[in-house]
Design a protein around this motif. Structure first.
Motif, PDB file in Angstrom:
ATOM      1  N   ASP A  58      45.653  -7.568  59.990  1.00  0.00           N
ATOM      2  CA  ASP A  58      44.925  -6.936  61.092  1.00  0.00           C
ATOM      3  C   ASP A  58      43.514  -6.576  60.641  1.00  0.00           C
ATOM      4  OD1 ASP A  58      44.473  -3.919  60.736  1.00  0.00           O
ATOM      5  OD2 ASP A  58      46.599  -4.098  60.217  1.00  0.00           O
ATOM      6  N   ALA A  59      42.590  -6.567  61.595  1.00  0.00           N
ATOM      7  CA  ALA A  59      41.165  -6.422  61.287  1.00  0.00           C
ATOM      8  C   ALA A  59      40.841  -5.140  60.517  1.00  0.00           C
ATOM      9  CB  ALA A  59      40.350  -6.477  62.580  1.00  0.00           C
ATOM     10  N   GLY A  60      41.431  -4.012  60.886  1.00  0.00           N
ATOM     11  CA  GLY A  60      41.138  -2.747  60.208  1.00  0.00           C
ATOM     12  C   GLY A  60      41.569  -2.758  58.748  1.00  0.00           C
ATOM     13  N   SER A  61      42.749  -3.292  58.479  1.00  0.00           N
ATOM     14  CA  SER A  61      43.249  -3.359  57.101  1.00  0.00           C
ATOM     15  C   SER A  61      42.383  -4.263  56.249  1.00  0.00           C
ATOM     16  CB  SER A  61      44.684  -3.888  57.079  1.00  0.00           C
ATOM     17  OG  SER A  61      45.541  -3.017  57.756  1.00  0.00           O
ATOM     18  N   VAL A  62      42.032  -5.406  56.815  1.00  0.00           N
ATOM     19  CA  VAL A  62      41.227  -6.371  56.059  1.00  0.00           C
ATOM     20  C   VAL A  62      39.849  -5.798  55.764  1.00  0.00           C
ATOM     21  CG1 VAL A  62      40.105  -8.621  56.181  1.00  0.00           C
ATOM     22  CG2 VAL A  62      42.505  -8.390  56.839  1.00  0.00           C
ATOM     23  N   GLU A  63      39.256  -5.123  56.721  1.00  0.00           N
ATOM     24  CA  GLU A  63      37.927  -4.543  56.504  1.00  0.00           C
ATOM     25  C   GLU A  63      37.988  -3.456  55.432  1.00  0.00           C
ATOM     26  OE1 GLU A  63      34.074  -4.003  56.290  1.00  0.00           O
ATOM     27  OE2 GLU A  63      35.041  -5.660  57.337  1.00  0.00           O
ATOM     28  N   ALA A  64      38.996  -2.599  55.465  1.00  0.00           N
ATOM     29  CA  ALA A  64      39.145  -1.555  54.436  1.00  0.00           C
ATOM     30  C   ALA A  64      39.327  -2.202  53.062  1.00  0.00           C
ATOM     31  CB  ALA A  64      40.336  -0.659  54.765  1.00  0.00           C
ATOM     32  N   ALA A  65      40.147  -3.244  52.992  1.00  0.00           N
ATOM     33  CA  ALA A  65      40.375  -3.929  51.719  1.00  0.00           C
ATOM     34  C   ALA A  65      39.098  -4.582  51.212  1.00  0.00           C
ATOM     35  CB  ALA A  65      41.477  -4.974  51.873  1.00  0.00           C
ATOM     36  N   ARG A  66      38.357  -5.233  52.089  1.00  0.00           N
ATOM     37  CA  ARG A  66      37.102  -5.881  51.670  1.00  0.00           C
ATOM     38  C   ARG A  66      36.114  -4.866  51.099  1.00  0.00           C
ATOM     39  NH1 ARG A  66      36.533 -11.216  52.719  1.00  0.00           N
ATOM     40  NH2 ARG A  66      37.708 -12.106  54.432  1.00  0.00           N
ATOM     41  N   ARG A  67      36.025  -3.689  51.712  1.00  0.00           N
ATOM     42  CA  ARG A  67      35.127  -2.643  51.197  1.00  0.00           C
ATOM     43  C   ARG A  67      35.531  -2.233  49.781  1.00  0.00           C
ATOM     44  NH1 ARG A  67      35.616  -0.472  56.410  1.00  0.00           N
ATOM     45  NH2 ARG A  67      37.070   1.092  55.635  1.00  0.00           N
ATOM     46  N   LEU A  97      43.266  -1.297  41.695  1.00  0.00           N
ATOM     47  CA  LEU A  97      42.881  -1.716  43.043  1.00  0.00           C
ATOM     48  C   LEU A  97      44.031  -1.525  44.031  1.00  0.00           C
ATOM     49  CD1 LEU A  97      40.796  -4.921  42.298  1.00  0.00           C
ATOM     50  CD2 LEU A  97      39.962  -2.675  42.994  1.00  0.00           C
ATOM     51  N   VAL A  98      45.233  -1.867  43.611  1.00  0.00           N
ATOM     52  CA  VAL A  98      46.401  -1.679  44.480  1.00  0.00           C
ATOM     53  C   VAL A  98      46.572  -0.196  44.809  1.00  0.00           C
ATOM     54  CG1 VAL A  98      48.936  -1.760  44.517  1.00  0.00           C
ATOM     55  CG2 VAL A  98      47.622  -3.783  43.826  1.00  0.00           C
ATOM     56  N   LYS A  99      46.443   0.687  43.804  1.00  0.00           N
ATOM     57  CA  LYS A  99      46.589   2.124  44.054  1.00  0.00           C
ATOM     58  C   LYS A  99      45.528   2.620  45.038  1.00  0.00           C
ATOM     59  CE  LYS A  99      46.762   6.666  41.836  1.00  0.00           C
ATOM     60  NZ  LYS A  99      46.359   7.286  43.071  1.00  0.00           N
ATOM     61  N   THR A 100      44.298   2.183  44.861  1.00  0.00           N
ATOM     62  CA  THR A 100      43.224   2.604  45.771  1.00  0.00           C
ATOM     63  C   THR A 100      43.535   2.170  47.198  1.00  0.00           C
ATOM     64  OG1 THR A 100      41.598   2.488  43.993  1.00  0.00           O
ATOM     65  CG2 THR A 100      40.751   2.410  46.250  1.00  0.00           C
ATOM     66  N   LEU A 101      43.981   0.931  47.371  1.00  0.00           N
ATOM     67  CA  LEU A 101      44.296   0.441  48.711  1.00  0.00           C
ATOM     68  C   LEU A 101      45.498   1.174  49.307  1.00  0.00           C
ATOM     69  CD1 LEU A 101      43.682  -3.360  48.118  1.00  0.00           C
ATOM     70  CD2 LEU A 101      42.311  -1.822  49.555  1.00  0.00           C
ATOM     71  N   ARG A 102      46.485   1.452  48.493  1.00  0.00           N
ATOM     72  CA  ARG A 102      47.656   2.207  48.991  1.00  0.00           C
ATOM     73  C   ARG A 102      47.254   3.620  49.407  1.00  0.00           C
ATOM     74  NH1 ARG A 102      52.215  -0.095  45.204  1.00  0.00           N
ATOM     75  NH2 ARG A 102      53.020  -1.627  46.662  1.00  0.00           N
ATOM     76  N   ASP A 103      46.367   4.257  48.618  1.00  0.00           N
ATOM     77  CA  ASP A 103      45.891   5.601  48.969  1.00  0.00           C
ATOM     78  C   ASP A 103      45.183   5.594  50.320  1.00  0.00           C
ATOM     79  OD1 ASP A 103      46.935   6.541  46.591  1.00  0.00           O
ATOM     80  OD2 ASP A 103      44.990   6.721  45.580  1.00  0.00           O
ATOM     81  N   LEU A 104      44.576   4.465  50.682  1.00  0.00           N
ATOM     82  CA  LEU A 104      43.904   4.322  51.983  1.00  0.00           C
ATOM     83  C   LEU A 104      44.870   3.863  53.074  1.00  0.00           C
ATOM     84  CD1 LEU A 104      40.603   2.603  50.790  1.00  0.00           C
ATOM     85  CD2 LEU A 104      40.896   4.984  51.564  1.00  0.00           C
ATOM     86  N   ARG A 105      46.138   3.722  52.704  1.00  0.00           N
ATOM     87  CA  ARG A 105      47.203   3.294  53.620  1.00  0.00           C
ATOM     88  C   ARG A 105      46.997   1.871  54.161  1.00  0.00           C
ATOM     89  NH1 ARG A 105      50.188   7.322  52.871  1.00  0.00           N
ATOM     90  NH2 ARG A 105      49.863   9.450  53.527  1.00  0.00           N
ATOM     91  N   VAL A 106      46.407   1.018  53.340  1.00  0.00           N
ATOM     92  CA  VAL A 106      46.256  -0.393  53.696  1.00  0.00           C
ATOM     93  C   VAL A 106      47.606  -1.068  53.457  1.00  0.00           C
ATOM     94  CG1 VAL A 106      45.113  -2.569  53.092  1.00  0.00           C
ATOM     95  CG2 VAL A 106      43.803  -0.432  53.138  1.00  0.00           C
ATOM     96  N   PRO A 107      48.174  -1.731  54.476  1.00  0.00           N
ATOM     97  CA  PRO A 107      49.467  -2.402  54.293  1.00  0.00           C
ATOM     98  C   PRO A 107      49.338  -3.588  53.327  1.00  0.00           C
ATOM     99  CG  PRO A 107      48.909  -2.232  56.633  1.00  0.00           C
ATOM    100  CD  PRO A 107      47.693  -1.828  55.855  1.00  0.00           C
ATOM    101  N   LEU A 108      50.134  -3.561  52.254  1.00  0.00           N
ATOM    102  CA  LEU A 108      50.079  -4.606  51.231  1.00  0.00           C
ATOM    103  C   LEU A 108      51.438  -5.277  51.087  1.00  0.00           C
ATOM    104  CD1 LEU A 108      48.170  -2.638  48.436  1.00  0.00           C
ATOM    105  CD2 LEU A 108      47.202  -4.212  50.127  1.00  0.00           C
ATOM    106  N   PHE A 109      51.407  -6.515  50.637  1.00  0.00           N
ATOM    107  CA  PHE A 109      52.615  -7.265  50.328  1.00  0.00           C
ATOM    108  C   PHE A 109      52.496  -7.805  48.906  1.00  0.00           C
ATOM    109  CE2 PHE A 109      51.916  -7.509  54.866  1.00  0.00           C
ATOM    110  CZ  PHE A 109      53.143  -7.123  55.367  1.00  0.00           C
ATOM    111  N   ASN A 110      53.601  -7.863  48.190  1.00  0.00           N
ATOM    112  CA  ASN A 110      53.667  -8.354  46.805  1.00  0.00           C
ATOM    113  C   ASN A 110      52.819  -7.528  45.841  1.00  0.00           C
ATOM    114  OD1 ASN A 110      55.397 -10.338  47.623  1.00  0.00           O
ATOM    115  ND2 ASN A 110      53.865 -11.948  47.619  1.00  0.00           N
ATOM    116  N   ALA A 111      52.456  -6.336  46.227  1.00  0.00           N
ATOM    117  CA  ALA A 111      51.630  -5.488  45.365  1.00  0.00           C
ATOM    118  C   ALA A 111      52.470  -4.679  44.389  1.00  0.00           C
ATOM    119  CB  ALA A 111      50.777  -4.557  46.221  1.00  0.00           C
TER     120      ALA A 111
END
Length: 140
Positions: A45-54, A94-108
């Motif tokens: 989804d667009a919001g998750s991808v944008e947060a991850a890209r940042r 990087l995985v921890k930072t994204l999880r802290d932002l509640r970005v949905p991840l797979f295989n992380a």
């Protein structure tokens, strides 16, 4: 190109990749560096991808990203995800930072060395033949 035959007996993160140790049929221990990078996938989804890209851009590390179609393990449905490959040494951060932002991840949640063996088709004490571009390091 050189070939190395033997049994895998150890692997560990080193620098940007993995150091793999092999026991040769002659009883020698050989190691070589594999410039493998672990991956994780961000929900499409667009919001998750944008947060991850940042986060990924701000990290300032070499990484590869690509859109992929993956099968969701729980639903069996195809999902569009952004796959990111990072150097081993920064993957967890990087995985921890994204999880802290509640970005949905797979295989992380796969430990990098376990992930490495899955992708390379290895199993403990597997006998293998490895193509190397340089002389492996021997001990003993």
């Amino acid at each position: 190109m050189r070939r190395l035959n033997g049994w895998i007996f150890d692997a560990y993160p080193e620098g940007t990749g993995v150091r793999l140790w092999v026991l040769t049929p002659e009883g020698r221990h050989a190691s070589f560096f594999d410039d493998w990078r672990p991956s994780f996938c961000v929900d499409g989804d667009a919001g998750s991808v944008e947060a991850a890209r940042r986060v990924l851009t701000k990290a300032g590390v070499p990484l590869e990203t690509a859109w992929r179609e993956k099968t969701d393990l729980y639903t069996g449905r195809s999902r569009r995800v952004l796959e990111a490959r990072t150097p081993v040494g920064v993957h967890g951060r990087l995985v921890k930072t994204l999880r802290d932002l509640r970005v949905p991840l797979f295989n992380a949640d796969l430990p990098p060395i376990q992930h490495y063996h899955y992708e390379r088709g290895h199993f403990p004490l597997a006998r293998g033949e490895f193509e190397l571009h340089y002389q492996p390091q021997y001990s003993m």
